[in-house]
Design a protein around this motif. Structure first.
Motif, PDB file in Angstrom:
ATOM      1  N   ALA A 178       0.844  -1.205   0.000  1.00 39.83           N
ATOM      2  CA  ALA A 178       0.000   0.000   0.000  1.00 39.83           C
ATOM      3  C   ALA A 178       0.876   1.251   0.000  1.00 39.83           C
ATOM      4  O   ALA A 178       0.580   2.242  -0.673  1.00 39.83           O
ATOM      5  CB  ALA A 178      -0.927  -0.002   1.215  1.00 39.83           C
ATOM      6  N   HIS A 179       1.980   1.183   0.749  1.00 44.82           N
ATOM      7  CA  HIS A 179       2.898   2.319   0.825  1.00 44.82           C
ATOM      8  C   HIS A 179       3.510   2.623  -0.543  1.00 44.82           C
ATOM      9  O   HIS A 179       3.448   3.755  -1.029  1.00 44.82           O
ATOM     10  CB  HIS A 179       3.989   2.022   1.861  1.00 44.82           C
ATOM     11  N   GLU A 180       4.084   1.607  -1.155  1.00 45.17           N
ATOM     12  CA  GLU A 180       4.749   1.843  -2.445  1.00 45.17           C
ATOM     13  C   GLU A 180       3.736   2.244  -3.516  1.00 45.17           C
ATOM     14  O   GLU A 180       4.021   3.078  -4.375  1.00 45.17           O
ATOM     15  CB  GLU A 180       5.559   0.612  -2.878  1.00 45.17           C
ATOM     16  N   LEU A 181       2.557   1.663  -3.450  1.00 40.86           N
ATOM     17  CA  LEU A 181       1.493   2.055  -4.382  1.00 40.86           C
ATOM     18  C   LEU A 181       1.123   3.529  -4.185  1.00 40.86           C
ATOM     19  O   LEU A 181       0.967   4.281  -5.153  1.00 40.86           O
ATOM     20  CB  LEU A 181       0.264   1.166  -4.167  1.00 40.86           C
ATOM     21  N   ALA A 182       1.000   3.948  -2.918  1.00 42.33           N
ATOM     22  CA  ALA A 182       0.624   5.336  -2.626  1.00 42.33           C
ATOM     23  C   ALA A 182       1.637   6.318  -3.220  1.00 42.33           C
ATOM     24  O   ALA A 182       1.282   7.418  -3.652  1.00 42.33           O
ATOM     25  CB  ALA A 182       0.506   5.544  -1.114  1.00 42.33           C
ATOM     26  N   HIS A 183       2.893   5.903  -3.293  1.00 43.68           N
ATOM     27  CA  HIS A 183       3.918   6.756  -3.920  1.00 43.68           C
ATOM     28  C   HIS A 183       3.598   7.052  -5.388  1.00 43.68           C
ATOM     29  O   HIS A 183       4.153   7.992  -5.956  1.00 43.68           O
ATOM     30  CB  HIS A 183       5.293   6.083  -3.857  1.00 43.68           C
ATOM     31  N   SER A 184       2.724   6.267  -6.003  1.00 43.87           N
ATOM     32  CA  SER A 184       2.355   6.552  -7.393  1.00 43.87           C
ATOM     33  C   SER A 184       1.705   7.930  -7.507  1.00 43.87           C
ATOM     34  O   SER A 184       1.644   8.505  -8.583  1.00 43.87           O
ATOM     35  CB  SER A 184       1.386   5.495  -7.933  1.00 43.87           C
ATOM     36  N   ASN A 242       7.456  13.576   0.138  1.00 41.23           N
ATOM     37  CA  ASN A 242       7.294  12.240  -0.442  1.00 41.23           C
ATOM     38  C   ASN A 242       6.789  11.246   0.599  1.00 41.23           C
ATOM     39  O   ASN A 242       5.780  10.585   0.418  1.00 41.23           O
ATOM     40  CB  ASN A 242       8.642  11.716  -0.964  1.00 41.23           C
ATOM     41  N   GLU A 243       7.519  11.132   1.701  1.00 37.35           N
ATOM     42  CA  GLU A 243       7.259  10.016   2.615  1.00 37.35           C
ATOM     43  C   GLU A 243       6.132  10.269   3.604  1.00 37.35           C
ATOM     44  O   GLU A 243       5.354   9.365   3.895  1.00 37.35           O
ATOM     45  CB  GLU A 243       8.541   9.609   3.341  1.00 37.35           C
ATOM     46  N   GLY A 244       6.038  11.481   4.134  1.00 34.75           N
ATOM     47  CA  GLY A 244       4.966  11.769   5.094  1.00 34.75           C
ATOM     48  C   GLY A 244       3.594  11.594   4.441  1.00 34.75           C
ATOM     49  O   GLY A 244       2.695  10.948   4.995  1.00 34.75           O
ATOM     50  N   PHE A 245       3.451  12.152   3.232  1.00 33.82           N
ATOM     51  CA  PHE A 245       2.189  12.003   2.502  1.00 33.82           C
ATOM     52  C   PHE A 245       1.917  10.536   2.203  1.00 33.82           C
ATOM     53  O   PHE A 245       0.772  10.082   2.210  1.00 33.82           O
ATOM     54  CB  PHE A 245       2.239  12.786   1.174  1.00 33.82           C
ATOM     55  N   THR A 246       2.988   9.798   1.906  1.00 35.14           N
ATOM     56  CA  THR A 246       2.801   8.402   1.523  1.00 35.14           C
ATOM     57  C   THR A 246       2.371   7.550   2.704  1.00 35.14           C
ATOM     58  O   THR A 246       1.502   6.687   2.576  1.00 35.14           O
ATOM     59  CB  THR A 246       4.087   7.864   0.871  1.00 35.14           C
ATOM     60  N   VAL A 247       2.941   7.793   3.887  1.00 38.26           N
ATOM     61  CA  VAL A 247       2.506   7.031   5.061  1.00 38.26           C
ATOM     62  C   VAL A 247       1.044   7.366   5.371  1.00 38.26           C
ATOM     63  O   VAL A 247       0.236   6.474   5.642  1.00 38.26           O
ATOM     64  CB  VAL A 247       3.408   7.304   6.288  1.00 38.26           C
ATOM     65  N   ALA A 267      10.723  11.994   8.633  1.00 35.49           N
ATOM     66  CA  ALA A 267       9.977  12.373   7.420  1.00 35.49           C
ATOM     67  C   ALA A 267       8.712  11.530   7.287  1.00 35.49           C
ATOM     68  O   ALA A 267       7.648  12.038   6.931  1.00 35.49           O
ATOM     69  CB  ALA A 267      10.855  12.196   6.189  1.00 35.49           C
ATOM     70  N   TYR A 268       8.813  10.255   7.610  1.00 31.75           N
ATOM     71  CA  TYR A 268       7.686   9.336   7.456  1.00 31.75           C
ATOM     72  C   TYR A 268       6.625   9.588   8.520  1.00 31.75           C
ATOM     73  O   TYR A 268       5.472   9.865   8.230  1.00 31.75           O
ATOM     74  CB  TYR A 268       8.162   7.882   7.612  1.00 31.75           C
ATOM     75  N   GLU A 269       7.059   9.447   9.776  1.00 32.73           N
ATOM     76  CA  GLU A 269       6.079   9.406  10.863  1.00 32.73           C
ATOM     77  C   GLU A 269       5.669  10.798  11.326  1.00 32.73           C
ATOM     78  O   GLU A 269       4.492  11.066  11.510  1.00 32.73           O
ATOM     79  CB  GLU A 269       6.628   8.578  12.027  1.00 32.73           C
TER      80      GLU A 269
HETATM   81 ZN    ZN Z   1       8.252   5.492   0.939  1.00 30.79          ZN
END
Ligand code: ZN
Ligand code: BES
Length: 622
Positions: free
Chosen positions: A314-320, A337-342, A404-406
């Motif tokens: 789901a994470h890698e897909l969301a990066h699309s 990139n990463e915050g939005f993706t998580v 960046a992620y969390e």
């Molecule tokens: Zn990522």
């Protein structure tokens, strides 16, 4: 190292200044990009719009050899094209007028490589570079047959993010530059080649593969894999590529892929890339997943047999959407990139697996974030806990943490909690639609947020944008992270910590990976008796689930529970995913005895690790 990087940066700015002195004008058609501190490219003067690759894959020499032709947009009239390159052997450069061009490789920096300066004229539209990679190219991992599942064929894969594309393609290696590409790859006839592009599903008879990527992407999304691979469909526009021996398991594990795509589209708009496939790599892949467009690269360690780790898909897909469509302009904006993706990943997971699942992940994420923030403060790097980073002069790889992620995700949750989900979803959908195939930076995002969503001073104060983005730690307006599932686990752990119950008394029926992680992370007051009790009851040592194994082995090191060490050694040798290696080697390095043991294991393991992983572990064990 520091001074080397410093020299490299100086050199880059001297080059850029030299260009400025020639008064090359920024073209009106080109958006001006922020200065990218990790690229030598003069991307505001002349920019690649298309790349044509023609490469032969040689497993004997561990090299790629051939050419790349850049199509340029040079309405600014630049007389020099500066590309990033690292460890590349440049043979010659030919311009579209048929003439060989003068070129020069600048001083070498251990992290950023060398600027490749090519003399062009304002009329030059195409530049073709003939080159060869070196066997040590850090993006590429060349695996021997023994390092694959099938044990009969070698395997090659690339990992370009953050600044490793330049080790296999001379290019403008900054995320702000986007281009389309086509490629011709000559692979050994018995192997299949795949790229972050339109892929076939069958091996060709001559080992020649051609690819097209008609949507503009950034260099860090350039990807190539070559191996003994097979394809199986998982739905309308999704499927899995893997070594034959693991294909069936992978397809079973990723059963929800197609519904993830459908859920994601329902949330934030049409999937822009045609197909979405996943390539399962050998276990040395240094990351969990990498969002290469149309073809996510994934670690086999998420194939746990119970579908409990599919959030990574789901994470890698969301990066699309977040990343591949709307891209961080420089690595300082990585949280975009990463915050939005998580955040997006959690929304997909909530839709498919329900609120309980999402709440568990969010609570675990908060736990990890707090640990990271505490560590960064202790290491004297409080600025690394900001969302917006200043990574100039540093290898971006060092500054890209789960902040960046969390923290990024919790910031977006805070915005959501202030404006309501419906409003926030509308904003996000427009954000992806209006900015697709473009770059985004933090300042621009804040302006958009204020213009379109947080339109009043009251709303802005409630969110505290500046505290979140330019300040340390976690602002206290973050929504609470509650999970009834984990509360149940928390109660059990508390009783166990207090010595009130034995492991066998704990009701673990229905525990998934996330319950187990929360359980393991909550354990306190351990001793050798408790370690043996836990292990006998739950059979942690040697467990196939890599997430659980990693947390368990951390306790084993701290408690010097040597019974688990042979299994831990196997794990460290078999798995190359840096997220698991770093905490284990870090703990092992704390005592002389463990460190000596770790060095013995590492001597066997290192040849099987990708450069991304061994560079990190070299530092830990030095
Ligand atoms: Zn990522
Ligand atoms: N794009 C990242 C991987 C990455 C980040 C590579 C920075 C190089 C530099 C990818 O999307 C990612 O975040 N992967 C995570 C998994 C995810 C579920 C948090 C990983 O590999 O652990």
């Amino acid at each position: 190292m520091k001074s080397k990087i410093f020299l490299g940066i100086c050199f880059a700015s001297i080059l850029l200044n030299a260009c400025n002195n020639k008064q090359v004008e920024q073209s009106d058609d080109m958006d001006k990009l922020s200065n990218d501190p990790h690229s030598y490219a003069n991307m505001n003067e002349v920019r690649t719009t298309h790349m044509s690759l023609d490469l032969a894959v040689n497993f004997d020499t561990k090299t790629l050899k051939g050419s790349v032709e850049h199509t340029l947009e040079n309405s600014g009239g630049a007389e020099e094209l500066i590309l990033d390159s690292r460890d590349l052997n440049i043979e010659k450069v030919v311009l579209d007028n048929g003439q060989e061009a003068e070129f020069n490789l600048g001083e070498e920096d251990g992290t950023f490589g060398q600027p490749l300066s090519i003399k062009i004229s304002p009329e030059t539209k195409k530049v073709k570079i003939f080159y060869e990679t070196s066997p040590g190219a850090e993006a590429l991992q060349w695996l021997s047959p023994e390092q694959t599942l099938g044990k009969t064929h070698p395997f090659l894969f690339s990992q370009s993010q953050a600044i490793l594309a330049r080790t296999w393609i001379p290019c403008q290696d900054g995320p702000g530059v986007k281009f389309t590409y086509d490629a011709k790859i000559q692979a050994p006839v018995e192997l299949m080649a795949l790229m972050s592009a339109e892929n076939g599903t069958e091996k060709t008879s001559d080992g020649v593969y051609t690819f097209t990527m008609d949507q503009p992407i950034s260099s860090y999304l350039m990807a190539l894999a070559v191996g003994d691979l097979k394809f199986q469909s998982t739905g309308r526009n999704s499927g899995v590529y893997a070594e034959p021996a693991i294909l069936e398991d992978a397809v079973w594990e990723f059963e929800s892929m197609q519904s993830m795509i459908d859920s994601a589209e329902a949330l934030y708009g049409e999937y822009a890339w045609g197909r979405y496939d996943v390539l399962v790599l050998p276990p040395s892949f240094p990351f969990g997943g990498m969002e290469n467009p149309r073809l996510t690269f994934a670690t086999p360690t998420i194939i746990s047999g119970d579908r409990s780790l599919v959030a990574l898909i789901a994470h890698e897909l969301a990066h699309s959407w977040s990343g591949n469509l709307v891209t961080n302009e420089t690595w300082n904006d990585f949280w975009l990139n990463e915050g939005f993706t998580v955040y997006f990943e959690q929304r997909i997971m909530e839709k498919i697996y329900g609120k309980d699942y999402e709440e568990m992940q969010t609570k675990l994420g908060m736990g990890e974030l707090k640990k990271t923030i505490a560590r960064l403060k202790e290491e004297g790097k409080p600025e690394d806990t900001h969302l917006y980073l200043e990574l100039e002069g540093r290898n971006p790889d060092d500054g890209l943490t789960d902040v960046a992620y969390e923290k990024g995700r919790f910031f977006l949750q805070t915005v959501e909690s202030v404006v309501g989900r419906a409003e926030f979803d509308k904003f996000l959908k427009d954000y992806f639609t209006n900015n697709k195939f473009q770059q985004m930076n933090t300042e621009k995002f804040i302006a958009l947020l204020k213009e379109k969503l947080l339109t009043t001073p009251e709303l802005q104060e409630a969110v505290r944008i500046e505290d979140w983005i330019y300040g340390p730690g976690i602002p206290d307006n973050v929504p609470p992270t509650e999970s009834s599932e984990l509360e149940r686990v928390g109660n059990a752990v508390a009783a166990y910590n207090a010595g009130e119950v034995k492991a066998a008394d704990i009701d673990t029926a229905g525990y998934t990976t996330h319950h187990w992680l929360y359980f393991l992370r909550g354990l306190e007051n351990l001793d050798s008796v408790k370690m043996a009790d836990l292990d006998e009851t739950f059979k942690f040592t040697g467990i196939g689930n890599a997430e659980i194994a990693c947390d368990w082995y951390q306790h084993c090191i701290e408690q010097d529970y040597t019974y688990a060490f042979p299994a831990m050694s196997d794990f460290l040798i078999r798995v190359g995913r840096r997220k698991f290696l770093t905490p284990l080697y870090t703990r092992l390095a704390k005592t002389e005895e463990h460190k000596a043991w770790a060095k013995e294991v590492y001597a066997k393991a290192r040849p099987g690790y990708h450069a991304v992983s061994y560079n990190t572990i070299d530092e830990i064990l030095k």
